[in-house]
Design a protein around this motif. Sequence first.
Motif, short mmCIF file in Angstrom:
data_model
loop_
_atom_site.label_atom_id
_atom_site.label_comp_id
_atom_site.label_asym_id
_atom_site.label_seq_id
_atom_site.Cartn_x
_atom_site.Cartn_y
_atom_site.Cartn_z
N GLN A 111 -37.00 -10.68 137.74
CA GLN A 111 -38.39 -10.73 137.28
C GLN A 111 -38.65 -9.67 136.21
OE1 GLN A 111 -40.70 -10.36 140.90
NE2 GLN A 111 -41.08 -12.57 140.95
N VAL A 112 -38.09 -8.46 136.43
CA VAL A 112 -38.25 -7.41 135.42
C VAL A 112 -37.58 -7.82 134.12
CG1 VAL A 112 -37.70 -5.01 134.85
CG2 VAL A 112 -38.45 -5.61 137.17
N ASP A 113 -36.38 -8.41 134.22
CA ASP A 113 -35.69 -8.86 133.01
C ASP A 113 -36.51 -9.92 132.29
OD1 ASP A 113 -33.67 -7.14 133.64
OD2 ASP A 113 -32.30 -8.68 134.43
N GLN A 114 -37.14 -10.82 133.05
CA GLN A 114 -37.96 -11.85 132.43
C GLN A 114 -39.18 -11.25 131.74
OE1 GLN A 114 -37.26 -15.10 132.07
NE2 GLN A 114 -35.26 -14.65 133.05
N LYS A 115 -39.70 -10.18 132.36
CA LYS A 115 -40.84 -9.50 131.75
C LYS A 115 -40.43 -8.86 130.42
CE LYS A 115 -43.45 -7.18 134.49
NZ LYS A 115 -43.95 -6.07 135.36
N LEU A 116 -39.27 -8.20 130.42
CA LEU A 116 -38.77 -7.60 129.18
C LEU A 116 -38.49 -8.66 128.13
CD1 LEU A 116 -36.31 -4.93 130.68
CD2 LEU A 116 -38.52 -4.48 129.56
N LYS A 117 -37.91 -9.76 128.58
CA LYS A 117 -37.61 -10.84 127.64
C LYS A 117 -38.89 -11.45 127.07
CE LYS A 117 -34.92 -15.14 127.30
NZ LYS A 117 -36.01 -15.95 126.70
N GLY A 118 -39.90 -11.58 127.92
CA GLY A 118 -41.17 -12.11 127.44
C GLY A 118 -41.81 -11.20 126.42
N LEU A 119 -41.69 -9.89 126.66
CA LEU A 119 -42.23 -8.94 125.68
C LEU A 119 -41.54 -9.08 124.34
CD1 LEU A 119 -44.09 -6.49 125.12
CD2 LEU A 119 -42.18 -5.04 125.87
N ILE A 120 -40.21 -9.22 124.37
CA ILE A 120 -39.45 -9.36 123.12
C ILE A 120 -39.80 -10.66 122.44
CG2 ILE A 120 -37.14 -9.60 122.17
CD1 ILE A 120 -36.17 -7.74 124.41
N ASP A 121 -39.88 -11.75 123.21
CA ASP A 121 -40.14 -13.07 122.62
C ASP A 121 -41.54 -13.14 122.02
OD1 ASP A 121 -37.64 -13.86 123.40
OD2 ASP A 121 -38.31 -14.90 125.23
N GLN A 122 -42.50 -12.43 122.59
CA GLN A 122 -43.87 -12.46 122.09
C GLN A 122 -44.11 -11.46 120.95
OE1 GLN A 122 -46.44 -11.86 125.43
NE2 GLN A 122 -45.67 -13.69 126.52
N GLY A 123 -43.05 -10.67 120.58
CA GLY A 123 -43.19 -9.71 119.49
C GLY A 123 -44.09 -8.55 119.84
N GLY A 124 -44.06 -8.14 121.08
CA GLY A 124 -44.95 -7.07 121.52
C GLY A 124 -44.42 -5.68 121.22
N ILE A 125 -43.32 -5.58 120.47
CA ILE A 125 -42.76 -4.26 120.16
C ILE A 125 -43.51 -3.69 118.99
CG2 ILE A 125 -40.66 -3.01 119.53
CD1 ILE A 125 -39.08 -5.33 120.68
N ARG A 126 -44.04 -2.50 119.17
CA ARG A 126 -44.77 -1.85 118.08
C ARG A 126 -43.77 -1.27 117.07
NH1 ARG A 126 -48.78 2.35 120.52
NH2 ARG A 126 -49.25 2.55 118.27
N SER A 127 -44.02 -1.53 115.86
CA SER A 127 -43.12 -1.05 114.82
C SER A 127 -43.25 0.43 114.54
CB SER A 127 -43.35 -1.84 113.50
OG SER A 127 -44.69 -1.63 113.07
N ASP A 128 -44.33 0.99 115.04
CA ASP A 128 -44.53 2.42 114.86
C ASP A 128 -44.57 3.08 116.23
OD1 ASP A 128 -45.08 4.94 114.08
OD2 ASP A 128 -47.14 4.52 113.36
#
Length: 464
Positions: free
Chosen positions: A37-54
């Motif tokens: 479930q944690v891995d899916q949460k991390l994957k969802g964050l990556i797939d949705q582009g939720g990584i801040r560039s700054d």
Amino acid sequence: MAIRTKIAAAMAVLLIVAVAVIGFVTVQTVSNHLINQVDQKLKGLIDQGGIRSDPGYGAAGSIPYNEFAIIIFDESGELLGGQPAGYKDAPYPLPDVSSPPTESGYFTVRSVDGQMTYRVATLVDVEAQVNGVTDIYTIVIATSIDDVEATISTLTRTVVITGLVVAGLGILAAWIITRRGLRVVDRMVTDAETVASGHLQHRIAVADPRTEMGRLSLALNRMVSRLTDAITQRDRQHERLRQFVADAGHELRTPLTAIGGYVQLYQNGAAAQGEKLDRAMDRIGSENARLAKLVDDLMVLSRLDEEVGGDRELVELTQLAQDAVDDAEVADPTHPVGLTAGGPITVVANEGQLRQVLVNLLTNARVHTPAGTAIDVSVAAADDGWAVLRVADHGPGIPPEHRQKVFDRFYRADPSRSRATGGSGLGLSIVSSIVAAHGGRIRLDSEEGKGTSVEVRLPVARLE
């Protein structure tokens, strides 16, 4: 070790192994599910582009709580900075990732201070814009899994405690059930020890015949009954043999004493030549003949006891009876003998032994009835497949107290009279043994003042 202890120990081992396996599988399954479930949460964050560039280079950002930590490496592997997870005023320590990962994937690491555990997702050599600069970066995204570890730890403790309780209750239940179930075995052991101590009439308590113990108790009771019958029969045979030897010795002593007396009389010169010597020699001859007859009868009984029936052949019973009647009339004309027969009847038997049966029955009828008493012989075929041979007299009959014993060896209903006639008490015993050896039956009917009847039944031969 007692069987109940062995069963309880085996149940304990099985329960402990089963609980350990179930607990291990349960904990591993739940742990893998939570981590997934944690891995899916991390994957969802990556797939949705939720990584801040700054990432802010160490700043917690402007939001009060950040669930994810981010670490960025440039293309050369130099750490550009990291954004910690946690509260704005109390950020969590960063994951212990001092060098850039070489491939993308998911793994678990401790924090730099070793107080927390992170689940990490890595993106290797991805193009991104950091602080307005677009380049190739390696990005590490991590989230704390302390809650997951706490859940797994709690689950593990729960499984261990529950397993121990279940195993303990199971072992206790197995012990109680085994003890109650083996009570019947304890009773069987007690009963068997009672029988072994010499109480042969005692029997093992029968359990439910639908169970294994029930079938075992029935089998043991049958075995004990057969052993008891065998022991009883052996004791009876020993007593019969002892009595037989005693009776035989008694019977042999009488003629031997008489012969010895006459020989001593002759040796002492008391029996001079003449009539007195002739009478002595006649008595010696008579006693010798009686002794020879007794020995012959004993030999017949010995062969019959060994189940030596002799050669069997087809014997026509009516003709055999006619021959015996003719011989009896010649031997003793004072007893008229009549024969009644419906026709030829064939049996499978030893002819010589059947002749002896008829001779003994007719002799017994003549000896124990007054002169002039008629004797009737009949031969007939019964409807049930038996040939019936009957010898009946019209004499005084046999007293009730003697009727059950006349077929015993050396038994005499009138000992003094039998001595005078030279009887040894073996005639009817031989008849009974011969009939039994041929698979037949014998029955005696007698009534005082009206005579005696002996009926012999033999299987009729089946002629195809």
